[in-house]
Scaffold this active site. Sequence first.
Site, PDB file in Angstrom:
ATOM      1  N   LYS A 174       0.856  -1.191   0.000  1.00 18.08           N
ATOM      2  CA  LYS A 174       0.000   0.000   0.000  1.00 18.08           C
ATOM      3  C   LYS A 174       0.891   1.240   0.000  1.00 18.08           C
ATOM      4  O   LYS A 174       1.830   1.323   0.785  1.00 18.08           O
ATOM      5  CB  LYS A 174      -0.914  -0.042   1.241  1.00 18.08           C
TER       6      LYS A 174
ATOM      7  N   GLU B 267     -20.379  -3.545   9.659  1.00 14.67           N
ATOM      8  CA  GLU B 267     -21.289  -2.682  10.423  1.00 14.67           C
ATOM      9  C   GLU B 267     -22.479  -3.448  10.993  1.00 14.67           C
ATOM     10  O   GLU B 267     -22.910  -3.190  12.116  1.00 14.67           O
ATOM     11  CB  GLU B 267     -21.778  -1.520   9.550  1.00 14.67           C
TER      12      GLU B 267
ATOM     13  N   ARG C 129     -25.926   0.137   6.609  1.00 17.29           N
ATOM     14  CA  ARG C 129     -25.774  -1.313   6.502  1.00 17.29           C
ATOM     15  C   ARG C 129     -26.468  -2.060   7.645  1.00 17.29           C
ATOM     16  O   ARG C 129     -26.642  -3.272   7.571  1.00 17.29           O
ATOM     17  CB  ARG C 129     -24.285  -1.670   6.584  1.00 17.29           C
TER      18      ARG C 129
HETATM   19  C1  LIG Z   1     -19.323  -0.310   4.467  1.00 18.86           C
HETATM   20  C2  LIG Z   1     -18.058   0.512   4.546  1.00 18.86           C
HETATM   21  N1  LIG Z   1     -17.463   0.725   5.731  1.00 18.86           N
HETATM   22  C3  LIG Z   1     -16.334   1.463   5.800  1.00 18.86           C
HETATM   23  C4  LIG Z   1     -15.780   1.989   4.679  1.00 18.86           C
HETATM   24  C5  LIG Z   1     -14.546   2.895   4.781  1.00 18.86           C
HETATM   25  N2  LIG Z   1     -13.411   2.284   4.073  1.00 18.86           N
HETATM   26  C6  LIG Z   1     -13.044   2.681   2.840  1.00 18.86           C
HETATM   27  S1  LIG Z   1     -11.741   1.847   2.263  1.00 18.86           S
HETATM   28  C7  LIG Z   1     -11.596   0.973   3.684  1.00 18.86           C
HETATM   29  C8  LIG Z   1     -10.495  -0.022   3.840  1.00 18.86           C
HETATM   30  C9  LIG Z   1     -10.495  -1.012   2.738  1.00 18.86           C
HETATM   31  O1  LIG Z   1      -9.413  -1.865   2.897  1.00 18.86           O
HETATM   32  P1  LIG Z   1      -9.034  -2.834   1.712  1.00 18.86           P
HETATM   33  O2  LIG Z   1     -10.254  -3.446   1.151  1.00 18.86           O
HETATM   34  O3  LIG Z   1      -7.993  -3.767   2.194  1.00 18.86           O
HETATM   35  O4  LIG Z   1      -8.470  -1.873   0.591  1.00 18.86           O
HETATM   36  P2  LIG Z   1      -7.082  -1.060   0.571  1.00 18.86           P
HETATM   37  O5  LIG Z   1      -7.464   0.362   0.739  1.00 18.86           O
HETATM   38  O6  LIG Z   1      -6.215  -1.564   1.671  1.00 18.86           O
HETATM   39  O7  LIG Z   1      -6.526  -1.321  -0.764  1.00 18.86           O
HETATM   40  C10 LIG Z   1     -12.583   1.327   4.596  1.00 18.86           C
HETATM   41  C11 LIG Z   1     -12.740   0.773   5.955  1.00 18.86           C
HETATM   42  C12 LIG Z   1     -16.444   1.758   3.464  1.00 18.86           C
HETATM   43  N3  LIG Z   1     -16.002   2.278   2.315  1.00 18.86           N
HETATM   44  N4  LIG Z   1     -17.552   1.011   3.426  1.00 18.86           N
END
Ligand SMILES: Cc1ncc(C[n+]2csc(CCOP(=O)(O)OP(=O)(O)O)c2C)c(N)n1
Length: 622
Positions: free
Chosen positions: A279, A363, A391
């Site tokens: 990342k 959630e 959600r």
């Molecule tokens: C339902 C929901 N909860 C929280 C989020 C906030 N959120 C956006 S990206 C993320 C992390 C995602 O991690 P990952 O899938 O591993 O992707 P990366 O950014 O590490 O590539 C979160 C918690 C969201 N977009 N949707």
Amino acid sequence: MILDNINHPNDIKNLTQPELELLLDELRDTVVRIVAKTGGHLASNLGVVELTVALHRVFDSPADKIVWDVGHQSYIHKILTGRNPRMDTLRQYGGLSGFTKRDESEHDPFGAGHSSTSISAAVGIASANKLDGNDGFTIAVVGDGAFTGGMIYEALNNCSDKDRLIIILNDNDMSISPNVGGMSRYFRRFRTTARYFRFKHCFKRIFGAIPLIGKGLVGIARRTKNGFKRLLVTENFFEVLGLSYYGPLDGNNEKHLELVLNEAKNDKKCSVVHICTKKGKGYSYAEEKPDLYHSVSGFDIESGEIKNGLKKSFSDCFGEIITEAAQKDKDICAVTAAMSGGTGLESFEGAFPERFFDVGIAEAHALTFSAGLASQGKKAVFAVYSTFFQRAYDQLLHDAALQGVPVILALDRAGFVAEDGATHHGVFDVAVINSIPDTDIYSPESFEDMRYAFGKAFSGSRPVAVRYPKGSPEEYDRSIFKNIGDMCFCDFGSYPSVAIITYGKITKNALLAAAELYKSGINTRVIKLICIKPIDFTKITMLAGGTSNLYILEEGIKTGGVGDVIASNLSENGFLEGKRIRIRAINDSFISHGSNELLYKECGFMPEQIAAEITELVKFER
Ligand SMILES: Cc1ncc(C[n+]2csc(CCOP(=O)(O)OP(=O)(O)O)c2C)c(N)n1
């Protein structure tokens, strides 16, 4: 620049290796340059540069459909699919969205913003393809963070009989902050065991020995694939579900990615390609602190300095309130769905690690988990962004309200969230919770109101939601208000002919409009609600009784909102006879992205627009 000649994914299919290397660099530079200016998701995009290029070289978008989970990591995809000339408009009003969006491009077969939907959508698309006799591929790209969301497992359980469906597990060991939970530990085992390194070594040896990527190499990989797999783990979760598994492999190695993606393409089963990426790759500050650069509001490229507001935010204040309260009350617990930093829970986490629960991007689970805690006498506070709370509607209804357990919801990012746009605005929570009996809602717009609201929540005996906006309180002199418990009011002139009822951050606009109206001879009473469910109608009728016009201003969806509730109650009770009423709220539409000011304008929420509308309303009596 190579990028100047890329208008369609086909344009990268025939690039030479040196050209490809250049392209990867140009893509990284472009993303850093754009996000430094517009703000947005940086680290996640830098991690998937090689993956995106490999996907567009191996597959044929839009015939093959790539579904990005969350969509926050789709900037490279946007650049390669004809949107490079508009990248400067990213997240700006009228410009490109910060997420995938169906009406933005034929290369975005499915939009997102909320996590963990990609595999479900991809299974649906693959099923539709099958019905239509369409032999296109469907590819879901999903992060290890998103793999903590329950929908992923519902979808995986449903795809063993699907072919031409490929799931890319983009594993960078990070959600926004370090990833959590059993599945994350399981993935970590793949990356860190000796077996993985043997596999990597083995892979390297084969690739190293053969200078050209060609059919021969693909053949070797195919013949040895099962051998690779057996080296890795004895029992693989995905294989148990009936899927093919490839990996883990270095997801920042474009050549290796192409090879394995071609393998998956030839597989007769639905396959999972597990890739490990870094990342923030290629921008040192983001590599070092991927959580900090997950989502930024703009930064200085040279120094890495992020443009952050220095003012204390509602999230900061919430963090203080809950940490102070927990010092006095050992039953207070905090729950987050992977948003500890964003919701201001970091200080609580540090002070009370045993009472802090990060359950992953889950959630629905978080709410029922909190209800479980509350059923045993704990004061469970689930801190969640308003939009992600959506959600957990049934969990609040069925597992908290109906059970009579006093879960506390700290709903952050209530109201518009500007550049994040339609998927992230917190404008539905009020209408959603209004439909749930035995549940209260507070909507503070100052730190003082916020402390008051949480005080009520901590001492209550039924579910309470305290919702508050992104950022800091609006600045204005609040001593103008006369407080009468759960609401307060102030008059602009005597014998007001209009009562404006409002709540939340937009209160300031109501006050500015009232000041303008006063100057033009229209006297107004502004009533600010702190508790918006249940509404104290005795007080409302008392405060608005003398006025012949009622104007309700609401930064939320109109249907089911506070205006709707007030109008139907007052009308049923005959209070509205001889009065005019107008509700200014979001009228049955999704509001896109851009600065809050422009969004307010679009909705008629600016002080001058409010004043003009009220002038029109009172015209009859003048
Ligand atoms: C339902 C929901 N909860 C929280 C989020 C906030 N959120 C956006 S990206 C993320 C992390 C995602 O991690 P990952 O899938 O591993 O992707 P990366 O950014 O590490 O590539 C979160 C918690 C969201 N977009 N949707």
